[in-house]
Design an enzyme around this catalytic site. Structure first.
Site, PDB file in Angstrom:
ATOM      1  N   ASP A  88       0.768  -1.197  -0.029  1.00 32.63           N
ATOM      2  CA  ASP A  88       0.247  -0.019   0.094  1.00 32.63           C
ATOM      3  C   ASP A  88       0.812   1.424  -0.109  1.00 32.63           C
ATOM      4  O   ASP A  88       2.000   1.158   0.022  1.00 32.63           O
ATOM      5  CB  ASP A  88      -1.052  -0.014   1.192  1.00 32.63           C
ATOM      6  CG  ASP A  88      -0.196   0.087   2.684  1.00 32.63           C
ATOM      7  OD1 ASP A  88       0.651  -0.376   2.408  1.00 32.63           O
ATOM      8  OD2 ASP A  88      -0.589   0.753   3.676  1.00 32.63           O
ATOM      9  N   HIS A 125       1.881  -8.721  -3.640  1.00 38.13           N
ATOM     10  CA  HIS A 125       1.100  -7.733  -3.485  1.00 38.13           C
ATOM     11  C   HIS A 125       1.509  -6.475  -3.336  1.00 38.13           C
ATOM     12  O   HIS A 125       1.894  -6.155  -2.173  1.00 38.13           O
ATOM     13  CB  HIS A 125      -0.026  -8.308  -2.266  1.00 38.13           C
ATOM     14  CG  HIS A 125      -0.976  -7.434  -1.931  1.00 38.13           C
ATOM     15  ND1 HIS A 125      -2.381  -7.397  -2.420  1.00 38.13           N
ATOM     16  CD2 HIS A 125      -1.106  -6.137  -1.071  1.00 38.13           C
ATOM     17  CE1 HIS A 125      -2.918  -6.463  -2.013  1.00 38.13           C
ATOM     18  NE2 HIS A 125      -2.368  -5.568  -0.968  1.00 38.13           N
ATOM     19  N   ASP A 132       1.748 -17.343  -4.921  1.00 39.26           N
ATOM     20  CA  ASP A 132       2.318 -16.198  -5.542  1.00 39.26           C
ATOM     21  C   ASP A 132       0.981 -15.755  -6.358  1.00 39.26           C
ATOM     22  O   ASP A 132       0.939 -15.643  -7.593  1.00 39.26           O
ATOM     23  CB  ASP A 132       3.544 -16.675  -6.515  1.00 39.26           C
ATOM     24  CG  ASP A 132       4.067 -15.521  -7.341  1.00 39.26           C
ATOM     25  OD1 ASP A 132       3.650 -14.464  -6.943  1.00 39.26           O
ATOM     26  OD2 ASP A 132       4.468 -15.559  -8.413  1.00 39.26           O
TER      27      ASP A 132
HETATM   28  O1  G3I Z   1       1.518 -12.625  16.824  1.00 39.57           O
HETATM   29  C1  G3I Z   1       0.230 -13.654  16.665  1.00 39.57           C
HETATM   30  C2  G3I Z   1       0.431 -15.084  17.183  1.00 39.57           C
HETATM   31  O2  G3I Z   1       0.793 -14.983  18.570  1.00 39.57           O
HETATM   32  C3  G3I Z   1      -0.702 -15.967  16.668  1.00 39.57           C
HETATM   33  O3  G3I Z   1      -0.080 -17.434  16.954  1.00 39.57           O
HETATM   34  C4  G3I Z   1      -0.879 -15.702  15.246  1.00 39.57           C
HETATM   35  C5  G3I Z   1      -2.091 -16.412  14.860  1.00 39.57           C
HETATM   36  O4  G3I Z   1      -3.023 -16.088  13.922  1.00 39.57           O
HETATM   37  O5  G3I Z   1      -1.393 -14.531  15.098  1.00 39.57           O
HETATM   38  C6  G3I Z   1      -0.040 -13.401  15.150  1.00 39.57           C
HETATM   39  O6  G3I Z   1      -0.669 -11.883  14.941  1.00 39.57           O
HETATM   40  C7  G3I Z   1      -0.788 -11.824  13.947  1.00 39.57           C
HETATM   41  C8  G3I Z   1       0.243 -10.872  13.529  1.00 39.57           C
HETATM   42  O7  G3I Z   1      -0.007 -10.111  12.353  1.00 39.57           O
HETATM   43  C9  G3I Z   1       1.671 -11.415  13.539  1.00 39.57           C
HETATM   44  O8  G3I Z   1       2.668 -10.155  13.357  1.00 39.57           O
HETATM   45  C10 G3I Z   1      -2.083 -11.459  13.533  1.00 39.57           C
HETATM   46  O9  G3I Z   1      -3.079 -12.523  13.554  1.00 39.57           O
HETATM   47  C11 G3I Z   1      -2.136 -10.691  12.096  1.00 39.57           C
HETATM   48  O10 G3I Z   1      -3.643 -10.068  11.891  1.00 39.57           O
HETATM   49  C12 G3I Z   1      -1.219  -9.597  12.126  1.00 39.57           C
HETATM   50  O11 G3I Z   1      -0.990  -9.089  11.065  1.00 39.57           O
HETATM   51  C13 G3I Z   1      -0.779  -7.680  10.620  1.00 39.57           C
HETATM   52  C14 G3I Z   1      -1.377  -7.083   9.426  1.00 39.57           C
HETATM   53  O12 G3I Z   1      -0.832  -6.121   9.067  1.00 39.57           O
HETATM   54  C15 G3I Z   1      -2.848  -7.005   9.792  1.00 39.57           C
HETATM   55  O13 G3I Z   1      -3.174  -6.249  10.796  1.00 39.57           O
HETATM   56  C16 G3I Z   1       0.879  -7.757  10.184  1.00 39.57           C
HETATM   57  O14 G3I Z   1       1.528  -8.135  11.401  1.00 39.57           O
HETATM   58  C17 G3I Z   1       1.235  -6.677   9.796  1.00 39.57           C
HETATM   59  O15 G3I Z   1       2.779  -6.966   9.158  1.00 39.57           O
HETATM   60  C18 G3I Z   1       0.512  -6.169   8.554  1.00 39.57           C
HETATM   61  O16 G3I Z   1       0.716  -5.000   8.026  1.00 39.57           O
HETATM   62  C19 G3I Z   1       0.393  -4.216   6.900  1.00 39.57           C
HETATM   63  C20 G3I Z   1      -0.223  -2.924   7.462  1.00 39.57           C
HETATM   64  O17 G3I Z   1      -1.413  -2.929   8.274  1.00 39.57           O
HETATM   65  C21 G3I Z   1      -0.686  -2.218   6.130  1.00 39.57           C
HETATM   66  N1  G3I Z   1       0.497  -2.140   5.275  1.00 39.57           N
HETATM   67  C22 G3I Z   1       0.722  -3.544   4.715  1.00 39.57           C
HETATM   68  C23 G3I Z   1       1.277  -4.404   6.089  1.00 39.57           C
HETATM   69  C24 G3I Z   1       1.818  -5.577   5.564  1.00 39.57           C
HETATM   70  O18 G3I Z   1       0.670  -6.483   5.245  1.00 39.57           O
HETATM   71  O1  9MR Z   2      -3.514  -3.548   0.095  1.00 43.24           O
HETATM   72  C1  9MR Z   2      -3.747  -3.955   1.391  1.00 43.24           C
HETATM   73  C2  9MR Z   2      -2.756  -4.239   2.165  1.00 43.24           C
HETATM   74  O2  9MR Z   2      -1.610  -3.553   2.283  1.00 43.24           O
HETATM   75  C3  9MR Z   2      -3.040  -4.612   3.593  1.00 43.24           C
HETATM   76  O3  9MR Z   2      -1.753  -5.371   4.390  1.00 43.24           O
HETATM   77  C4  9MR Z   2      -4.174  -5.608   3.688  1.00 43.24           C
HETATM   78  C5  9MR Z   2      -4.704  -5.759   5.059  1.00 43.24           C
HETATM   79  O4  9MR Z   2      -4.871  -4.756   5.754  1.00 43.24           O
HETATM   80  O5  9MR Z   2      -5.202  -5.006   2.750  1.00 43.24           O
HETATM   81  C6  9MR Z   2      -4.920  -4.753   1.784  1.00 43.24           C
HETATM   82  O6  9MR Z   2      -6.007  -4.079   0.939  1.00 43.24           O
HETATM   83  C7  9MR Z   2      -7.157  -4.984   0.649  1.00 43.24           C
HETATM   84  C8  9MR Z   2      -8.100  -4.707   1.853  1.00 43.24           C
HETATM   85  O7  9MR Z   2      -7.918  -4.942   3.045  1.00 43.24           O
HETATM   86  C9  9MR Z   2      -9.684  -5.274   1.409  1.00 43.24           C
HETATM   87  N1  9MR Z   2     -10.088  -4.825   0.070  1.00 43.24           N
HETATM   88  C10 9MR Z   2      -8.903  -5.074  -0.974  1.00 43.24           C
HETATM   89  C11 9MR Z   2      -7.769  -4.796  -0.594  1.00 43.24           C
HETATM   90  C12 9MR Z   2      -6.566  -4.724  -1.718  1.00 43.24           C
HETATM   91  O8  9MR Z   2      -6.489  -6.116  -1.696  1.00 43.24           O
END
Ligand code: G3I
Ligand code: 9MR
Length: 588
Positions: A187, A513, A555
């Site tokens: 993003d 992505h 992928d």
């Molecule tokens: O840490 C727990 C773990 O203890 C547990 O066993 C496991 C089971 O589901 O979950 C783990 O947590 C997960 C965590 O990531 C791990 O770092 C959460 O479920 C999961 O929802 C969380 O996801 C984060 C995600 O955003 C959703 O909030 C990712 O860490 C984080 O890297 C990702 O970041 C996104 C930004 O929001 C938006 N930009 C892109 C970026 C990368 O995807």
């Molecule tokens: O592109 C978004 C990505 O950077 C985030 O990690 C992800 C989870 O928050 O969300 C992606 O955006 C999606 C959104 O959550 C749901 N609608 C489709 C978007 C693009 O795949």
């Protein structure tokens, strides 16, 4: 009409995908011999994992099929997460540089790979150059970006103050200027919390290996200005971070973002309004830590950057004060969206527990200022736990800084605690390596199912960093072998058969992505980006080929839970790959 065309093109696309994957399955040597697809250092360990069910011979051959080494597969001590034992081809004793394949009768030949000095140099450079490709507020010119050159996106010089971010002198809807920085991931938003660990990790790479990093040239606009390119790249983000502080009260905004995620379009087409969103304690403390670290790193570049180190130090002080006065302002999207509009639905990086952020910020201030008052402000070592660093768990980042700067703070009166912190790091590393060789892929990453989360490749890379810290503390070379195992994991010795870095390896992600890679019309994605990696969580609901933890990867450019890219995943890769290049002669 459009739908029909889409359907037909999707069908053709799936046909090609199926054909390609069927081809790969029949070409089973490439698929079933899992190894670092880039290659190996001459004197370092060299293994491949062979997915077969019986002992067999393996041959190491030159590309013209000359056998140079013959060995017998060895069965893994433990099965993998699917209950299958793997077979290990160990050709560590063969040291002659060249290009080779491994051949296993009945399976065929592996992808080609090299044995050579500096074997990871290109991927190491690319993992840092990837940050250049993530730059906001600037065009990427062809002379630096090659075929991935693009127009400027997100000038961010007219960013709206969101209702949640209102303060004295900054009413709702007023404008602030907050240009530069790196896009977070797939993003286009910019988040201080995730910038914190990412920027720290790159600065730490410099702090740990300054002489090596001075030799790394990245062909970026600032190259040749007397500052190492790693630091030049990091400055792009630091300058943005500095704009995220409210200069009146010192608090730091949690993020700069659109209200909702953009479409899959190029940065210059993504022109939705941008907002700065509420200040938070986590963002402010992460900012404090990075600015304190930056103040000591850039002190050496006073001539090139007059006043910069001082600005960072002052920013760190002000942020630290704000955090003392506001110790528990948590970013919570539900509370935010119930109270303010527009609703903000982009990434959260919300963290309800900021005790570790206090430890990290206090540690960096202590190290930079050589003033024990910071170490006493917060109990830096409340227990012996050593949680692996991630965006939400930053405690150990402070410990690394204390350990790597132990001489700098030797006379502060903190002596025994420094010794203790070093012991904890080493004990943690010992825990990581214990029995790692018994796992099916002979890697630390394979010890626990729980390592396979969203961004699992950063778990592998951060484990590698922990092992390198242990090496730096003890001088014991055994840690480097295990760090290299995790790099091998990332570059192909894993349950998916992918080298997870775009453009580096024979089978690499083609559909990350990542909005620019999707929208630019160029077949190859932007190079040097690390995909998130295997994650059975399947939070994106794209069907996965397998839910076995280490195989749960696809992928697919919609699969953001396993195939997105992100700065906090690329930075530990950059650390690991560059550190191992710097230390290559010590790996045994
Ligand atoms: O840490 C727990 C773990 O203890 C547990 O066993 C496991 C089971 O589901 O979950 C783990 O947590 C997960 C965590 O990531 C791990 O770092 C959460 O479920 C999961 O929802 C969380 O996801 C984060 C995600 O955003 C959703 O909030 C990712 O860490 C984080 O890297 C990702 O970041 C996104 C930004 O929001 C938006 N930009 C892109 C970026 C990368 O995807
Ligand atoms: O592109 C978004 C990505 O950077 C985030 O990690 C992800 C989870 O928050 O969300 C992606 O955006 C999606 C959104 O959550 C749901 N609608 C489709 C978007 C693009 O795949």
């Amino acid at each position: 009409m459009f739908k029909k065309a889409l359907y037909i093109s999707l069908s053709i696309f799936s046909f090609f995908c199926l054909t390609a994957s069927a081809q790969l399955k029949t070409d089973s040597g490439k698929f079933k011999i899992r190894l670092n697809q880039i290659g190996f250092y001459p004197n370092a360990p060299k293994i491949a994992i062979v997915l077969t069910n019986k002992r067999a011979n393996f041959l190491l051959q030159t590309l013209d099929k000359k056998t140079v080494f013959k060995g017998l597969l060895k069965k893994s001590v433990q099965p993998d997460f699917a209950g299958q034992y793997s077979w290990i081809a160990d050709f560590s004793v063969y040291t002659k540089p060249g290009k080779y394949i491994l051949y296993v009768s009945g399976l065929g030949a592996s992808y080609p790979f090299s044995i050579s000095k500096n074997v990871h140099q290109q991927v190491a450079n690319a993992s840092i150059k990837a940050f250049y490709f993530m730059r906001a507020s600037t065009p990427l010119l062809e002379k630096y970006a090659g075929k991935w050159h693009r127009a400027m996106g997100h000038p961010d010089n007219k960013v709206l103050v969101h209702a949640s971010a209102v303060s004295e002198g900054r009413p709702e809807g007023s404008l602030v200027s907050s240009p530069r920085g790196w896009y977070d991931a797939g993003d286009y938003n910019k988040y201080i919390v995730n910038s914190g660990i990412s920027t720290y990790t790159l600065l730490s790479l410099y702090e740990d290996f300054p002489e090596y990093m001075k030799t790394v040239k990245l062909n970026i606009p600032e190259s040749g200005n007397g500052i190492p390119d790693l630091l030049n790249e990091t400055l792009w983000n630091l300058r943005w971070m500095l704009t995220m502080q409210d200069s009146i009260d010192g608090g730091v905004y949690h993020k700069l973002t659109n209200a909702a995620f953009d479409k899959m379009e190029m940065p210059d087409k993504a022109t939705e309004p941008r907002y700065i969103i509420q200040k938070s304690t986590a963002a402010t403390l992460d900012f404090t830590a990075v600015m304190a670290q930056s103040a000591r790193v850039f002190r050496q570049y006073e001539v090139q950057l007059p006043g910069f180190a001082d600005s960072c130090r002052e920013a760190a002080f002000k942020a630290w004060e704000w955090a003392q006065a506001h110790p528990h302002i948590i970013y919570n999207k539900y509370v935010l969206n119930d109270n303010f509009s527009p609703k903000i639905t982009t990434g959260d990086y919300g963290d309800g527990d900021v005790r570790d952020e206090f430890i990290w910020a206090a540690s960096e201030l202590f190290v930079t200022m050589k003033d024990i008052k910071y170490a006493h402000k917060v109990n830096l070592v409340p227990d012996t736990k050593m949680p692996l660093p991630s965006w939400s768990q930053v405690r150990v980042l402070g410990y690394y800084s204390i350990a790597r700067n132990s001489e700098r703070i030797a006379n502060t009166g903190y002596g025994n605690n420094i010794v203790e912190i070093k012991k904890h790091i080493v004990a943690y590393a010992n825990g990581l390596i214990k029995d790692a060789n018994k796992t099916a892929y002979e890697a630390v990453m394979y010890k626990k199912r729980a390592n396979f989360i969203w961004g699992s490749n950063s778990v592998a890379a951060n484990q590698g960093i922990a092992l390198i810290q242990a090496y730096k503390i003890t001088n014991d070379k055994k840690y480097l072998k295990y760090a290299l195992d995790n790099l091998d994991y990332i570059l192909g010795r894993n349950g998916t058969g992918y080298s997870f870095v775009t453009g580096y390896g024979s089978r690499t992600p083609m559909h990350p992505h990542h909005r620019p890679s999707i929208a630019d019309g160029i077949v190859e994605p932007i190079p040097g980006l690390l995909a998130g990696g295997a994650n059975p969580g399947d939070e994106d609901h794209i069907p996965l080929p397998s839910f076995i933890p280490d195989q749960a990867y696809i992928d697919n450019d919609q699969a953001y839970a396993s195939n997105e890219v992100a700065i906090n995943w690329n930075s530990p890769l950059a650390y690991l790959a560059n550190a191992l290049e710097a230390l290559q002669n010590d790996i045994q």
